[in-house]
Scaffold this motif. Structure first.
Motif, PDB file in Angstrom:
ATOM      1  N   GLU A   1      58.882  38.827  25.856  1.00 58.06           N
ATOM      2  CA  GLU A   1      59.884  39.057  24.814  1.00 58.06           C
ATOM      3  C   GLU A   1      59.423  38.520  23.458  1.00 58.06           C
ATOM      4  N   MET A   2      58.734  37.403  23.467  1.00 60.96           N
ATOM      5  CA  MET A   2      58.299  36.779  22.216  1.00 60.96           C
ATOM      6  C   MET A   2      56.904  37.251  21.803  1.00 60.96           C
ATOM      7  N   ALA A   3      56.325  38.125  22.632  1.00 62.62           N
ATOM      8  CA  ALA A   3      54.996  38.680  22.384  1.00 62.62           C
ATOM      9  C   ALA A   3      53.978  37.588  22.085  1.00 62.62           C
ATOM     10  N   THR A   4      53.943  36.601  22.968  1.00 57.84           N
ATOM     11  CA  THR A   4      53.002  35.513  22.787  1.00 57.84           C
ATOM     12  C   THR A   4      52.474  35.055  24.139  1.00 57.84           C
ATOM     13  N   ALA A   5      51.672  33.981  24.121  1.00 54.83           N
ATOM     14  CA  ALA A   5      51.167  33.411  25.366  1.00 54.83           C
ATOM     15  C   ALA A   5      51.893  32.100  25.619  1.00 54.83           C
ATOM     16  N   GLY A   6      52.016  31.755  26.872  1.00 51.52           N
ATOM     17  CA  GLY A   6      52.678  30.506  27.205  1.00 51.52           C
ATOM     18  C   GLY A   6      52.139  29.946  28.491  1.00 51.52           C
ATOM     19  N   SER A   7      52.352  28.653  28.705  1.00 50.25           N
ATOM     20  CA  SER A   7      51.918  28.048  29.955  1.00 50.25           C
ATOM     21  C   SER A   7      52.899  26.970  30.368  1.00 50.25           C
ATOM     22  N   LEU A   8      52.820  26.625  31.652  1.00 50.29           N
ATOM     23  CA  LEU A   8      53.667  25.564  32.174  1.00 50.29           C
ATOM     24  C   LEU A   8      52.841  24.293  32.195  1.00 50.29           C
ATOM     25  N   ASP A   9      53.482  23.190  31.866  1.00 53.56           N
ATOM     26  CA  ASP A   9      52.800  21.909  31.887  1.00 53.56           C
ATOM     27  C   ASP A   9      53.788  20.860  32.391  1.00 53.56           C
ATOM     28  N   GLY A  10      53.742  20.618  33.678  1.00 51.99           N
ATOM     29  CA  GLY A  10      54.701  19.696  34.287  1.00 51.99           C
ATOM     30  C   GLY A  10      56.102  20.259  34.163  1.00 51.99           C
ATOM     31  N   THR A  11      56.985  19.502  33.518  1.00 50.57           N
ATOM     32  CA  THR A  11      58.370  19.962  33.398  1.00 50.57           C
ATOM     33  C   THR A  11      58.578  20.782  32.125  1.00 50.57           C
ATOM     34  N   ARG A  12      57.529  20.901  31.297  1.00 47.24           N
ATOM     35  CA  ARG A  12      57.704  21.636  30.046  1.00 47.24           C
ATOM     36  C   ARG A  12      56.963  22.970  30.036  1.00 47.24           C
ATOM     37  N   ALA A  13      57.321  23.764  29.048  1.00 42.26           N
ATOM     38  CA  ALA A  13      56.611  25.014  28.815  1.00 42.26           C
ATOM     39  C   ALA A  13      56.068  24.941  27.392  1.00 42.26           C
ATOM     40  N   ILE A  14      54.889  25.502  27.198  1.00 41.74           N
ATOM     41  CA  ILE A  14      54.280  25.506  25.867  1.00 41.74           C
ATOM     42  C   ILE A  14      54.023  26.952  25.459  1.00 41.74           C
ATOM     43  N   PHE A  15      54.538  27.324  24.293  1.00 45.45           N
ATOM     44  CA  PHE A  15      54.348  28.680  23.789  1.00 45.45           C
ATOM     45  C   PHE A  15      53.481  28.634  22.544  1.00 45.45           C
ATOM     46  N   LYS A  16      52.648  29.635  22.410  1.00 52.25           N
ATOM     47  CA  LYS A  16      51.829  29.772  21.215  1.00 52.25           C
ATOM     48  C   LYS A  16      52.716  30.340  20.115  1.00 52.25           C
TER      49      LYS A  16
END
Ligand SMILES: [Zn+2]
Length: 134
Positions: free
Chosen positions: A66-81
Motif C-alpha cells: 500500500e505504501m509502495a515501499t520496502a519494510g522488514s520486521l525487527d523483533g517487536t517492531r517494523a521498519i519501513f523505508k
C-alpha cells in the motif's frame, strides 16, 4: 397476552444487547511510530498484529504494498523505508482490519483466513459466514 409494560421491557432488553455488542468493539492499538533517517519505525507492530490476530509478515506485506515501499520486521517492531506519519499508518492498518479481519456479515473480529483454490476466504467464528477477500 403481552402487556405494554412487557413490550417495553423487551425493547429495553434488546437495546441493551445491542449496546453489549458495541462495547465489545474491536480496538486496534494506535501505531507508535518514529520517522528518522529516512525510515519509519513502528515500535508496537507486533502488538498490533497480535490484536489483529494475523501473521506479522502478512500485515507487513499489505502495508509495504500500500505504501509502495520496502519494510522488514525487527523483533517487536517494523521498519519501513521512507517517512510515513501515524495517520497514514493508522489508516492503512484500519483498511487491513476491515479487509482481512472484520467479518463483513456480523462485524466481529473473530475470524480466520483460509485459502481454497487460490482464493482467500475470511471465515467467521462468530457467525460462521465465509466471505471471499478481494
Ligand atoms: Zn461473522
Amino acid at each position: 397476552m403481552t402487556s405494554k409494560y412487557e413490550e417495553l421491557l423487551e425493547r429495553a432488553y434488546s437495546m441493551m444487547k445491542g449496546s453489549g455488542v458495541e462495547a465489545k468493539r474491536f480496538e486496534i492499538p494506535a501505531p507508535q511510530s518514529l520517522e528518522t533517517g529516512g525510515k519509519t519505525y513502528v515500535y508496537n507492530f507486533l502488538e498490533i498484529c497480535d490484536k489483529l490476530n494475523r501473521d506479522p509478515h502478512h500485515v507487513l506485506k499489505f502495508l509495504t504494498k500500500e505504501m509502495a515501499t520496502a519494510g522488514s520486521l525487527d523483533g517487536t517492531r517494523a521498519i519501513f523505508k521512507g517517512r510515513f506519519d501515524r495517520a497514514t499508518l493508522s489508516r492503512l492498518i484500519q483498511i487491513y482490519a476491515n479487509k482481512f479481519v472484520i467479518c463483513p456479515v456480523c462485524k466481529m473480529p473473530d475470524t480466520k483466513l483460509a485459502r481454497e483454490n487460490r482464493v482467500t476466504f475470511l471465515v467467521c467464528e462468530a457467525c460462521g459466514a465465509k466471505s471471499s477477500v478481494v
